[in-house]
Write a protein that holds these residues in place. Structure first.
Motif, PDB file in Angstrom:
ATOM      1  N   SER A   1     129.359   4.712  45.925  1.00 18.49           N
ATOM      2  CA  SER A   1     130.230   4.231  47.014  1.00 18.49           C
ATOM      3  C   SER A   1     129.441   3.392  48.015  1.00 18.49           C
ATOM      4  CB  SER A   1     130.921   5.412  47.713  1.00 18.49           C
ATOM      5  OG  SER A   1     129.973   6.202  48.386  1.00 18.49           O
ATOM      6  N   ALA A   2     128.110   3.536  48.012  1.00 19.69           N
ATOM      7  CA  ALA A   2     127.242   2.699  48.845  1.00 19.69           C
ATOM      8  C   ALA A   2     126.720   1.504  48.043  1.00 19.69           C
ATOM      9  CB  ALA A   2     126.082   3.525  49.390  1.00 19.69           C
ATOM     10  N   ASN A   3     127.348   1.226  46.885  1.00 22.69           N
ATOM     11  CA  ASN A   3     127.032   0.082  46.026  1.00 22.69           C
ATOM     12  C   ASN A   3     125.613   0.114  45.461  1.00 22.69           C
ATOM     13  OD1 ASN A   3     129.622  -0.817  46.559  1.00 22.69           O
ATOM     14  ND2 ASN A   3     128.967  -2.162  48.213  1.00 22.69           N
ATOM     15  N   ASN A   4     125.131   1.289  45.094  1.00 21.27           N
ATOM     16  CA  ASN A   4     123.819   1.442  44.478  1.00 21.27           C
ATOM     17  C   ASN A   4     123.931   1.080  42.993  1.00 21.27           C
ATOM     18  OD1 ASN A   4     121.684   2.804  42.951  1.00 21.27           O
ATOM     19  ND2 ASN A   4     121.099   3.714  44.912  1.00 21.27           N
ATOM     20  N   LEU A   5     123.139   0.112  42.555  1.00 23.77           N
ATOM     21  CA  LEU A   5     123.212  -0.365  41.177  1.00 23.77           C
ATOM     22  C   LEU A   5     122.841   0.726  40.176  1.00 23.77           C
ATOM     23  CD1 LEU A   5     123.719  -2.726  39.235  1.00 23.77           C
ATOM     24  CD2 LEU A   5     121.292  -3.321  39.483  1.00 23.77           C
ATOM     25  N   ASP A   6     121.799   1.520  40.477  1.00 26.02           N
ATOM     26  CA  ASP A   6     121.412   2.609  39.573  1.00 26.02           C
ATOM     27  C   ASP A   6     122.531   3.627  39.413  1.00 26.02           C
ATOM     28  OD1 ASP A   6     118.968   1.463  39.144  1.00 26.02           O
ATOM     29  OD2 ASP A   6     117.840   2.856  40.404  1.00 26.02           O
ATOM     30  N   ALA A   7     123.278   3.866  40.468  1.00 24.44           N
ATOM     31  CA  ALA A   7     124.407   4.802  40.394  1.00 24.44           C
ATOM     32  C   ALA A   7     125.496   4.246  39.489  1.00 24.44           C
ATOM     33  CB  ALA A   7     124.962   5.085  41.791  1.00 24.44           C
ATOM     34  N   PHE A   8     125.762   2.943  39.599  1.00 23.58           N
ATOM     35  CA  PHE A   8     126.760   2.319  38.721  1.00 23.58           C
ATOM     36  C   PHE A   8     126.332   2.403  37.258  1.00 23.58           C
ATOM     37  CE2 PHE A   8     127.974  -0.541  42.475  1.00 23.58           C
ATOM     38  CZ  PHE A   8     129.053   0.259  42.822  1.00 23.58           C
ATOM     39  N   ILE A   9     125.052   2.145  36.996  1.00 20.46           N
ATOM     40  CA  ILE A   9     124.538   2.207  35.626  1.00 20.46           C
ATOM     41  C   ILE A   9     124.619   3.632  35.094  1.00 20.46           C
ATOM     42  CG2 ILE A   9     122.449   1.963  34.224  1.00 20.46           C
ATOM     43  CD1 ILE A   9     121.680  -0.396  36.115  1.00 20.46           C
ATOM     44  N   THR A  10     124.254   4.591  35.932  1.00 23.13           N
ATOM     45  CA  THR A  10     124.297   6.000  35.518  1.00 23.13           C
ATOM     46  C   THR A  10     125.727   6.435  35.222  1.00 23.13           C
ATOM     47  OG1 THR A  10     122.320   6.477  36.821  1.00 23.13           O
ATOM     48  CG2 THR A  10     123.695   8.360  36.186  1.00 23.13           C
ATOM     49  N   LEU A  11     126.656   6.052  36.074  1.00 24.41           N
ATOM     50  CA  LEU A  11     128.064   6.399  35.829  1.00 24.41           C
ATOM     51  C   LEU A  11     128.592   5.717  34.567  1.00 24.41           C
ATOM     52  CD1 LEU A  11     129.538   6.361  39.456  1.00 24.41           C
ATOM     53  CD2 LEU A  11     129.207   8.347  37.963  1.00 24.41           C
ATOM     54  N   SER A  12     128.189   4.487  34.348  1.00 19.46           N
ATOM     55  CA  SER A  12     128.606   3.784  33.127  1.00 19.46           C
ATOM     56  C   SER A  12     128.103   4.524  31.892  1.00 19.46           C
ATOM     57  CB  SER A  12     128.074   2.354  33.151  1.00 19.46           C
ATOM     58  OG  SER A  12     128.371   1.697  31.949  1.00 19.46           O
ATOM     59  N   PHE A  13     126.839   4.918  31.910  1.00 20.87           N
ATOM     60  CA  PHE A  13     126.283   5.679  30.792  1.00 20.87           C
ATOM     61  C   PHE A  13     127.000   7.014  30.639  1.00 20.87           C
ATOM     62  CE2 PHE A  13     123.496   9.042  29.273  1.00 20.87           C
ATOM     63  CZ  PHE A  13     123.086   8.534  28.057  1.00 20.87           C
ATOM     64  N   TYR A  14     127.201   7.705  31.748  1.00 25.29           N
ATOM     65  CA  TYR A  14     127.818   9.041  31.732  1.00 25.29           C
ATOM     66  C   TYR A  14     129.218   8.975  31.134  1.00 25.29           C
ATOM     67  CZ  TYR A  14     129.496  13.515  33.657  1.00 25.29           C
ATOM     68  OH  TYR A  14     130.028  14.781  33.819  1.00 25.29           O
ATOM     69  N   TYR A  15     130.030   8.059  31.612  1.00 24.88           N
ATOM     70  CA  TYR A  15     131.401   7.963  31.129  1.00 24.88           C
ATOM     71  C   TYR A  15     131.457   7.517  29.664  1.00 24.88           C
ATOM     72  CZ  TYR A  15     132.846   8.323  36.048  1.00 24.88           C
ATOM     73  OH  TYR A  15     133.053   8.757  37.335  1.00 24.88           O
ATOM     74  N   THR A  16     130.650   6.542  29.302  1.00 23.79           N
ATOM     75  CA  THR A  16     130.652   6.043  27.930  1.00 23.79           C
ATOM     76  C   THR A  16     130.164   7.112  26.957  1.00 23.79           C
ATOM     77  OG1 THR A  16     130.238   3.816  28.752  1.00 23.79           O
ATOM     78  CG2 THR A  16     129.828   4.206  26.417  1.00 23.79           C
ATOM     79  N   SER A  17     129.103   7.814  27.333  1.00 24.73           N
ATOM     80  CA  SER A  17     128.575   8.855  26.437  1.00 24.73           C
ATOM     81  C   SER A  17     129.509  10.055  26.376  1.00 24.73           C
ATOM     82  CB  SER A  17     127.168   9.272  26.871  1.00 24.73           C
ATOM     83  OG  SER A  17     127.171   9.788  28.184  1.00 24.73           O
ATOM     84  N   GLN A  18     130.182  10.352  27.490  1.00 26.40           N
ATOM     85  CA  GLN A  18     131.169  11.437  27.449  1.00 26.40           C
ATOM     86  C   GLN A  18     132.302  11.084  26.497  1.00 26.40           C
ATOM     87  OE1 GLN A  18     132.534  12.371  31.472  1.00 26.40           O
ATOM     88  NE2 GLN A  18     131.804  14.450  31.116  1.00 26.40           N
ATOM     89  N   LYS A  19     132.738   9.850  26.537  1.00 27.92           N
ATOM     90  CA  LYS A  19     133.808   9.421  25.633  1.00 27.92           C
ATOM     91  C   LYS A  19     133.365   9.579  24.186  1.00 27.92           C
ATOM     92  CE  LYS A  19     136.932   5.630  24.603  1.00 27.92           C
ATOM     93  NZ  LYS A  19     137.406   4.294  24.991  1.00 27.92           N
ATOM     94  N   GLN A  20     132.123   9.217  23.890  1.00 29.07           N
ATOM     95  CA  GLN A  20     131.606   9.365  22.535  1.00 29.07           C
ATOM     96  C   GLN A  20     131.617  10.824  22.104  1.00 29.07           C
ATOM     97  OE1 GLN A  20     127.424   8.519  21.938  1.00 29.07           O
ATOM     98  NE2 GLN A  20     127.773   7.963  19.804  1.00 29.07           N
ATOM     99  N   VAL A  21     131.144  11.711  22.966  1.00 26.17           N
ATOM    100  CA  VAL A  21     131.099  13.137  22.626  1.00 26.17           C
ATOM    101  C   VAL A  21     132.508  13.704  22.499  1.00 26.17           C
ATOM    102  CG1 VAL A  21     130.395  15.415  23.462  1.00 26.17           C
ATOM    103  CG2 VAL A  21     128.804  13.501  23.596  1.00 26.17           C
ATOM    104  N   TYR A  22     133.397  13.303  23.389  1.00 27.07           N
ATOM    105  CA  TYR A  22     134.779  13.789  23.313  1.00 27.07           C
ATOM    106  C   TYR A  22     135.424  13.387  21.995  1.00 27.07           C
ATOM    107  CZ  TYR A  22     134.841  14.984  28.328  1.00 27.07           C
ATOM    108  OH  TYR A  22     134.601  15.536  29.551  1.00 27.07           O
ATOM    109  N   LEU A  23     135.177  12.156  21.557  1.00 26.64           N
ATOM    110  CA  LEU A  23     135.752  11.704  20.289  1.00 26.64           C
ATOM    111  C   LEU A  23     135.119  12.436  19.111  1.00 26.64           C
ATOM    112  CD1 LEU A  23     136.069   7.879  20.985  1.00 26.64           C
ATOM    113  CD2 LEU A  23     137.922   9.556  20.855  1.00 26.64           C
ATOM    114  N   LEU A  24     133.814  12.695  19.165  1.00 29.61           N
ATOM    115  CA  LEU A  24     133.147  13.431  18.088  1.00 29.61           C
ATOM    116  C   LEU A  24     133.653  14.870  18.000  1.00 29.61           C
ATOM    117  CD1 LEU A  24     129.464  12.212  18.476  1.00 29.61           C
ATOM    118  CD2 LEU A  24     130.997  11.752  16.556  1.00 29.61           C
ATOM    119  N   ASP A  25     133.889  15.487  19.144  1.00 32.67           N
ATOM    120  CA  ASP A  25     134.335  16.878  19.181  1.00 32.67           C
ATOM    121  C   ASP A  25     135.850  17.016  19.187  1.00 32.67           C
ATOM    122  OD1 ASP A  25     131.758  17.813  19.158  1.00 32.67           O
ATOM    123  OD2 ASP A  25     131.621  18.073  21.324  1.00 32.67           O
TER     124      ASP A  25
END
Length: 180
Positions: free
Chosen positions: A114-138
């Motif tokens: 929310s403070a526009n931190n680029l590392d936070a955006f990258i981390t959230l992008s990874f988190y959401y994308t990888s969660q989607k992958q795991v959700y689809l696998l499981d």
């Protein structure tokens, strides 16, 4: 950790085999260790003054047998973790462990985003994308709509700021920088 494509069928087959093998190993080793420990250190249940309904006092020896079995099975998994048979299963286990690390910091990561931190955006992008992958696998489709909403909201925010982020940009060291 970099995301990679996983064949769902191979993952499910190998996960089922590992799970069955682990449960069978725990049962057999627990019984074996418990029996051996009771034979070596257990109370004699055949004493004439022991009533049939009384405990033999071997609970802790049985518990120690279960603990030893868990240690042996865990050590066995650790020893064979790099076997190609376990590649998909071990990848998903590591990914889920990383999800737990990110989840424990999620509030701080979202505050940084929310403070526009680029590392936070990258981390959230990874988190959401990888969660989607795991959700689809499981085959966990129950929480998929909320995840899709979070992903699109993140994409709108990032695009609105004129930034470009990708899950491939994620490094685990970012978690240390985002730690609150």
């Amino acid at each position: 950790m970099k995301l990679r494509e996983i064949d769902r069928n191979i993952y499910k087959k190998n996960l089922n085999l590992v799970s069955v093998g682990l449960v069978a190993g725990l049962i057999i080793l627990s019984l074996g260790f418990g029996t051996a420990l009771i034979a070596l250190f257990g109370a004699d249940a055949s004493l004439a003054n022991a009533a049939a309904s009384e405990s033999t006092g071997n609970f802790y020896l049985n518990l120690l047998g279960v603990i030893l079995a868990a240690v042996v099975c865990g050590g066995g998994l650790w020893w064979i973790k790099d076997n190609p048979f376990l590649a998909e299963v071990y990848y998903v286990w590591r990914l889920k462990a990383l999800h737990n690390r990110i989840y424990r910091q999620l509030k701080g990561i979202k505050n940084a985003a929310s403070a526009n931190n680029l590392d936070a955006f990258i981390t959230l992008s990874f988190y959401y994308t990888s969660q989607k992958q795991v959700y689809l696998l499981d085959n966990n489709t129950l929480t998929m709509p909320k995840l899709e909403q979070d992903m699109s909201q993140l994409e709108e925010t990032v695009t609105g700021l004129g930034l470009s982020v990708s899950p491939d940009m994620f490094e685990e060291s970012m978690l240390l920088a985002l730690k609150t």
